[in-house]
Design an enzyme around this catalytic site. Structure first.
Site, short mmCIF file in Angstrom:
data_model
loop_
_atom_site.label_atom_id
_atom_site.label_comp_id
_atom_site.label_asym_id
_atom_site.label_seq_id
_atom_site.Cartn_x
_atom_site.Cartn_y
_atom_site.Cartn_z
CE LYS A 1 -4.41 -1.82 1.43
NZ LYS A 1 -5.40 -2.05 2.47
NE ARG B 1 -7.84 -8.21 0.65
CZ ARG B 1 -7.41 -7.53 -0.39
NH1 ARG B 1 -6.35 -6.72 -0.27
NH2 ARG B 1 -8.00 -7.63 -1.55
N1 HH2 Z 1 -7.51 -3.69 1.04
C1 HH2 Z 1 -7.87 -3.71 -0.26
C2 HH2 Z 1 -8.98 -4.45 -0.69
N2 HH2 Z 1 -9.70 -5.19 0.19
N3 HH2 Z 1 -10.08 -5.96 2.38
C3 HH2 Z 1 -9.76 -5.96 3.67
N4 HH2 Z 1 -10.46 -6.71 4.56
N5 HH2 Z 1 -8.69 -5.24 4.15
C4 HH2 Z 1 -7.93 -4.46 3.33
O1 HH2 Z 1 -7.00 -3.79 3.83
C5 HH2 Z 1 -8.25 -4.44 1.94
C6 HH2 Z 1 -9.36 -5.21 1.49
C7 HH2 Z 1 -7.08 -2.93 -1.25
O2 HH2 Z 1 -6.08 -3.69 -1.82
P1 HH2 Z 1 -6.16 -4.48 -3.23
O3 HH2 Z 1 -7.22 -5.51 -3.23
O4 HH2 Z 1 -4.80 -5.01 -3.51
O5 HH2 Z 1 -6.46 -3.38 -4.31
P2 HH2 Z 1 -7.79 -2.93 -5.05
O6 HH2 Z 1 -8.78 -2.53 -4.03
O7 HH2 Z 1 -7.32 -1.81 -5.92
O8 HH2 Z 1 -8.31 -4.10 -5.85
#
Ligand code: HH2
Length: 266
Positions: free
Chosen positions: A205, A239
Site C-alpha cells: 500500500k 491480507r
Molecule cells: N484492502 C484492499 C482491498 N480489500 N479488504 C480488507 N479486509 N482489508 C484491506 O485492507 C483491503 C481489502 C485494497 O487492496 P487491493 O485488493 O490489492 O487493491 P484494489 O482494491 O485496488 O483491488
C-alpha cells in the site's frame, strides 16, 4: 490470505488476472506458498476507483470462484460489498465475505451473509473509495475505528450473523493518512481487545511507499515488516499479495514472540 484481484484497475495486480485461467493458476500458486485463504475480488477499492455494476462483478469473479471451488485447492473468500455477489460466491463455496463497507454498502448484505452461514470481515472505511483520501480527519483515529467496529459487530449480530463468524479489520489506507495508518498499527492491540480476530491489509500500500520511497511492487519488505509488527500486536490474518515471503516472516515471528503474541490474541 492471498489477494486475487480479477479487475482491470486494482492498484497492484490490476489487469494481471482478468483471464480466469491465469487467476486460477495464481490462486493455486498462492495456496502452494501457504495461503490459508484466497480473497477473490472483482471491484477495485483503490483511492479514486469507480464503482462496478453487479453483473460485471459477477462476470469477473464467478468463473474463477466456480473453478477453484470445484478443484477444492484452497478455501476462498469473496471481496465484495454487493449481496448478489456474496450470495453467488458463497453458493459456490466461498467461506468468508470480505465486505469493505462493513455491511453498509448494500441493505441485503447482512441477510446474505447470515443465510449463507459464511464468516464475514467487517472493515473500517471513512467515506467511499472515490473520495476517501480527500483530507481524512479524526479526533483519535484508533478510538473512532474501534467504536465503529464495535457498532458494526453489534449490527451484524442483530441481523442474525453469529459473533463467532465475525472478523474485524481497521482498514489500513481506507480514508487514512500515513499518521492514521501508523497509529492503527501501533495501537492494534486496542482493536484486538474488541474480542474478535483481526485482519490487516497493508500489502504494497501507499503508506509503505511513503515510508520507504519505493514504488509498487517493490514494497514487499516494508509490507512484511508491517505484518510482523501487526502479528505481535494481535492480528490474526494478513491480507497479502506476496504469500511466501509473508509466511516465512510470520513463521519466524511466531516462533520468536510465541506465547506473548498468542496471549495478546486471546
Ligand atoms: N484492502 C484492499 C482491498 N480489500 N479488504 C480488507 N479486509 N482489508 C484491506 O485492507 C483491503 C481489502 C485494497 O487492496 P487491493 O485488493 O490489492 O487493491 P484494489 O482494491 O485496488 O483491488
Amino acid at each position: 490470505m492471498g489477494v486475487l484481484n480479477v479487475t482491470p484497475d486494482s492498484f497492484s495486480d490490476g489487469g494481471e488476472f482478468l483471464d480466469p485461467a491465469a487467476a486460477v493458476a495464481h490462486a493455486e500458486r498462492m495456496a502452494a506458498e501457504g495461503a490459508d485463504l484466497v480473497d477473490v475480488g472483482g471491484e477495485s477499492t483503490r483511492p479514486g476507483a469507480e464503482p462496478v455494476r453487479a453483473d460485471e462483478e459477477l462476470r469477473r469473479v464467478m468463473p474463477v470462484i466456480e473453478q477453484l471451488g470445484q478443484r477444492g485447492t484452497v478455501p476462498l473468500s469473496i471481496d465484495t460489498s454487493k449481496a448478489v455477489v456474496a450470495r453467488a460466491a458463497t453458493d459456490a463455496g466461498a467461506v468468508l465475505v470480505n465486505d469493505v463497507t462493513a455491511l453498509r454498502g448494500d441493505a441485503g448484505m447482512a441477510a446474505a451473509v447470515a443465510e449463507s452461514g459464511a464468516e464475514v470481515c467487517l472493515m473500517h472505511m471513512l467515506g467511499e473509495p472515490r473520495t476517501m483520501q480527500d483530507d481524512p480527519r479524526y479526533e483519535d483515529v484508533v478510538s473512532e475505528v474501534k467504536a465503529f467496529l464495535e457498532e458494526r459487530l453489534g449490527f451484524a449480530v442483530a441481523h442474525g450473523i453469529p459473533e463467532e463468524r465475525v472478523w474485524l479489520d481497521p482498514g489500513i489506507g481506507f480514508g487514512k493518512t500515513l499518521e492514521h495508518n501508523l497509529a492503527l498499527l501501533r495501537r492494534l492491540g486496542e482493536i484486538a481487545a474488541v474480542g474478535r480476530p483481526v485482519i490487516v491489509g497493508v500489502s504494497r500500500k501507499r503508506f509503505i511507499g511513503s515510508l520507504t520511497g519505493r514504488a509498487e511492487p517493490d514494497r514487499v519488505a516494508g509490507g512484511v515488516a508491517a505484518n510482523v509488527l501487526a502479528f505481535q500486536r494481535g492480528a490474526h490474518m494478513f491480507r497479502v499479495h506476496d504469500v511466501a515471503k509473508t509466511r516465512d516472516a510470520l513463521a519466524v515471528a511466531a516462533a520468536t514472540v510465541g506465547d506473548a503474541a498468542a496471549s495478546d490474541r486471546e
